[in-house]
Design a protein around this motif. Sequence first.
Motif, mmCIF file in Angstrom:
data_model
loop_
_atom_site.group_PDB
_atom_site.id
_atom_site.type_symbol
_atom_site.label_atom_id
_atom_site.label_comp_id
_atom_site.label_asym_id
_atom_site.label_seq_id
_atom_site.Cartn_x
_atom_site.Cartn_y
_atom_site.Cartn_z
ATOM 1 N N VAL A 177 -47.232 -46.090 -71.439
ATOM 2 C CA VAL A 177 -46.281 -47.058 -71.368
ATOM 3 C C VAL A 177 -45.233 -47.051 -70.234
ATOM 4 N N MET A 178 -45.046 -45.991 -69.520
ATOM 5 C CA MET A 178 -44.182 -45.890 -68.192
ATOM 6 C C MET A 178 -44.938 -46.647 -67.126
ATOM 7 N N VAL A 179 -46.291 -46.407 -66.900
ATOM 8 C CA VAL A 179 -47.110 -47.289 -66.062
ATOM 9 C C VAL A 179 -47.226 -48.765 -66.539
ATOM 10 N N LEU A 180 -47.146 -49.162 -67.703
ATOM 11 C CA LEU A 180 -47.269 -50.304 -68.218
ATOM 12 C C LEU A 180 -46.287 -51.213 -67.385
ATOM 13 N N PHE A 181 -45.188 -50.753 -67.507
ATOM 14 C CA PHE A 181 -43.982 -51.506 -66.981
ATOM 15 C C PHE A 181 -43.941 -51.371 -65.535
ATOM 16 N N ILE A 182 -44.783 -50.661 -64.830
ATOM 17 C CA ILE A 182 -44.807 -50.743 -63.245
ATOM 18 C C ILE A 182 -45.969 -51.276 -62.831
ATOM 19 N N VAL A 183 -47.319 -51.121 -63.295
ATOM 20 C CA VAL A 183 -48.460 -51.597 -62.903
ATOM 21 C C VAL A 183 -49.381 -51.922 -64.115
ATOM 22 N N ALA A 184 -49.128 -52.943 -64.955
ATOM 23 C CA ALA A 184 -49.605 -53.401 -66.099
ATOM 24 C C ALA A 184 -51.444 -53.190 -66.103
ATOM 25 N N PRO A 185 -52.241 -53.663 -65.171
ATOM 26 C CA PRO A 185 -53.378 -53.387 -65.246
ATOM 27 C C PRO A 185 -54.011 -51.968 -65.092
ATOM 28 N N LEU A 186 -53.153 -51.080 -64.412
ATOM 29 C CA LEU A 186 -53.564 -49.700 -64.195
ATOM 30 C C LEU A 186 -53.267 -49.218 -65.681
ATOM 31 N N ALA A 187 -52.348 -49.487 -66.507
ATOM 32 C CA ALA A 187 -52.106 -48.922 -67.711
ATOM 33 C C ALA A 187 -53.336 -48.873 -68.670
ATOM 34 N N GLY A 188 -53.962 -50.175 -68.766
ATOM 35 C CA GLY A 188 -55.156 -50.212 -69.673
ATOM 36 C C GLY A 188 -56.318 -49.567 -69.295
ATOM 37 N N ILE A 189 -56.449 -49.098 -67.938
ATOM 38 C CA ILE A 189 -57.489 -48.272 -67.578
ATOM 39 C C ILE A 189 -57.259 -46.929 -67.900
ATOM 40 N N MET A 190 -55.809 -46.487 -67.646
ATOM 41 C CA MET A 190 -55.427 -45.190 -68.047
ATOM 42 C C MET A 190 -55.424 -44.855 -69.511
ATOM 43 N N GLN A 191 -55.363 -45.906 -70.274
ATOM 44 C CA GLN A 191 -55.351 -45.687 -71.776
ATOM 45 C C GLN A 191 -56.907 -45.319 -72.130
ATOM 46 N N ILE A 192 -57.974 -46.124 -71.436
ATOM 47 C CA ILE A 192 -59.152 -45.726 -71.813
ATOM 48 C C ILE A 192 -59.598 -44.226 -71.389
ATOM 49 N N GLY A 193 -59.156 -43.937 -70.085
ATOM 50 C CA GLY A 193 -59.350 -42.795 -69.774
ATOM 51 C C GLY A 193 -58.576 -41.851 -70.592
ATOM 52 N N PHE A 194 -57.501 -41.860 -71.098
ATOM 53 C CA PHE A 194 -56.928 -41.066 -72.021
ATOM 54 C C PHE A 194 -57.511 -40.709 -73.496
ATOM 55 N N VAL A 195 -57.827 -41.607 -73.801
ATOM 56 C CA VAL A 195 -58.678 -41.719 -75.003
ATOM 57 C C VAL A 195 -60.040 -41.005 -74.890
ATOM 58 N N ILE A 196 -60.822 -41.162 -73.817
ATOM 59 C CA ILE A 196 -61.847 -40.286 -73.497
ATOM 60 C C ILE A 196 -61.431 -38.900 -73.447
ATOM 61 N N LEU A 197 -60.435 -38.437 -72.619
ATOM 62 C CA LEU A 197 -59.841 -37.126 -72.542
ATOM 63 C C LEU A 197 -59.337 -36.560 -73.890
ATOM 64 N N GLY A 198 -58.772 -37.352 -74.687
ATOM 65 C CA GLY A 198 -58.305 -36.907 -75.714
ATOM 66 C C GLY A 198 -59.546 -36.390 -76.842
ATOM 67 N N VAL A 199 -60.631 -37.184 -76.873
ATOM 68 C CA VAL A 199 -61.801 -36.926 -77.622
ATOM 69 C C VAL A 199 -62.473 -35.544 -77.320
ATOM 70 N N TYR A 200 -62.583 -35.591 -75.893
ATOM 71 C CA TYR A 200 -63.149 -34.445 -75.340
ATOM 72 C C TYR A 200 -62.253 -33.037 -75.542
ATOM 73 N N ILE A 201 -61.213 -33.139 -75.533
ATOM 74 C CA ILE A 201 -60.151 -32.175 -75.812
ATOM 75 C C ILE A 201 -60.263 -31.556 -77.141
ATOM 76 N N LEU A 202 -60.473 -32.565 -78.065
ATOM 77 C CA LEU A 202 -60.417 -32.238 -79.646
ATOM 78 C C LEU A 202 -61.688 -31.557 -79.956
ATOM 79 N N ILE A 203 -62.765 -32.370 -79.496
ATOM 80 C CA ILE A 203 -64.077 -31.648 -79.534
ATOM 81 C C ILE A 203 -64.263 -30.324 -79.027
ATOM 82 N N SER A 204 -63.335 -29.997 -77.834
ATOM 83 C CA SER A 204 -63.450 -28.448 -77.261
ATOM 84 C C SER A 204 -62.708 -27.631 -78.156
#
Length: 189
Positions: free
Chosen positions: A120-147
């Motif tokens: 959300v903080m990045v969304l207000f600064i560089v909106a296109p980057l926020a979408g890419i970060m969101q996808i990366g964080f979802v993947i990271l979150g799933v990996y962490i949960l599985i681990s």
Amino acid sequence: MNQIYHLAKVSVLNPEEATSILFSKGWSVTIAAMVLTAATCISTILAFIPNPDISEEIRANGLMFSPISTAVIVLMSSYLAAFFISRGGTWFGGKANFGQILSVMAWTQVLQVIFQTVVVMVLFIVAPLAGIMQIGFVILGVYILISFVKAAHGFRSLLMSGILVIFGSLFAFLGTGLIFGSVLNRFLS
């Protein structure tokens, strides 16, 4: 705050160690449920921030897409997923109980709040980057949960843990859909 930052950092870098730190806190089912509920509410609020037109969509579609119903659905799914992951894990020789898996789910949701806050903080600064970060964080979150589930149950294989998380989540979403659908059906009848 320093302990939360330390556990978040360890969760990303070494989920197995983070699992043992989390379990050493000795969260009861009640504490895990409170943490999960609070983190889910905050996460839902953060999820609805990026789209200012969502209020019109809520009015047009009614209850189904409101922040409250979203939080309820996520909470019900999380509790059911914790049940299915703990029960399914014991069928395959895992050692984690419902309270431990609920603690893992609660902490994973706290991590999602941290990730969403950054997005959300990045969304207000560089909106296109926020979408890419969101996808990366979802993947990271799933990996962490599985681990976390792998470490909690004492599995040797990340694949086995991943299959357990996928099927546990699938059953949870189906169960939530059935419960929410029948409640909504009775409410609208």
